[in-house]
Design a protein around this motif. Structure first.
Motif: not given
Length: 208
Positions: A50-71
């Motif tokens: 995930g290419k981001e300009k901002s520091q990692l947040t718990t919300e962003l890790t959750d979005r990565y988890h949801l994408l993982t389910k699709v992958l």
């Protein structure tokens, strides 16, 4: 710019994986910018980040988890290794909580899976992520290990935490730092929030 690791693929990943209509729709709906980084030598590996300009947040890790389910519904799953593949979705109580840097280490590419697995194996109620930088000239990776931790947040703010030295979370951070600084795993520690004393363990390779 940050490159937060989502998955590792053994091989050169074809464009149709990320351009799959279902995956593209999910990436868009989650407001993510997802890219692949192919590492050709010594063995072909593709990092999905995930290419981001901002520091990692718990919300962003959750979005990565949801994408993982699709992958995980794509073909060729035996060649994937995921960061956010925990079975149950973690409850995000504070979506704006930052994941702070535990340490930054330089590793051979072949050790990447083991680094991630070590973070997964030491259980604590934290959200974790990995910011990766690949250096083609040395064939090595620099990996920042990021955790949602009140103690790491205090350290970032310059607050002394000596009184927490017997706290279970402090001991977890210390144990994890020592595991990751193992010279059989890590070329060198570039910086660490915790004191580290290397404790060599049995080694293992990627996708053994």
């Amino acid at each position: 710019m940050y490159h937060y690791l989502i998955a590792v693929y053994k091989g050169a990943l074809q464009d149709e994986y990320l351009n799959n209509p279902i995956v593209k729709t999910k990436i868009t709906s989650l407001a993510l910018s997802v890219h692949s980084i192919t590492i050709p030598n010594p063995n072909n590996l593709t990092l999905i980040v995930g290419k981001e300009k901002s520091q990692l947040t718990t919300e962003l890790t959750d979005r990565y988890h949801l994408l993982t389910k699709v992958l995980q519904n794509l073909d060729d799953q035996e060649n994937f290794y995921y960061v956010y593949d925990y079975k149950g979705r973690k409850e995000v109580e504070n979506p704006d909580q930052y994941c702070h840097k535990l340490m930054e280490i330089n590793i051979p590419i072949s050790k990447l899976q083991q680094v991630i697995q070590n973070v997964k194996d030491i259980k604590q109620k934290v959200f974790a992520g990995f910011n990766v930088k690949y250096f083609e000239e040395t064939k090595n990776l620099t990996v920042e290990i990021l955790l949602s931790s009140f103690l790491l947040e205090m350290i970032d703010k310059g607050i002394h935490i000596d009184e927490y030295s017997n706290d279970s979370h402090y001991l977890y951070l210390l144990e994890l730092s020592n595991v990751l600084s193992n010279p059989e795993l890590c070329n060198f520690v570039q910086n660490s929030a915790m004191p580290v004393v290397s404790n060599p363990q049995k080694d293992g390779g990627i996708f053994d």
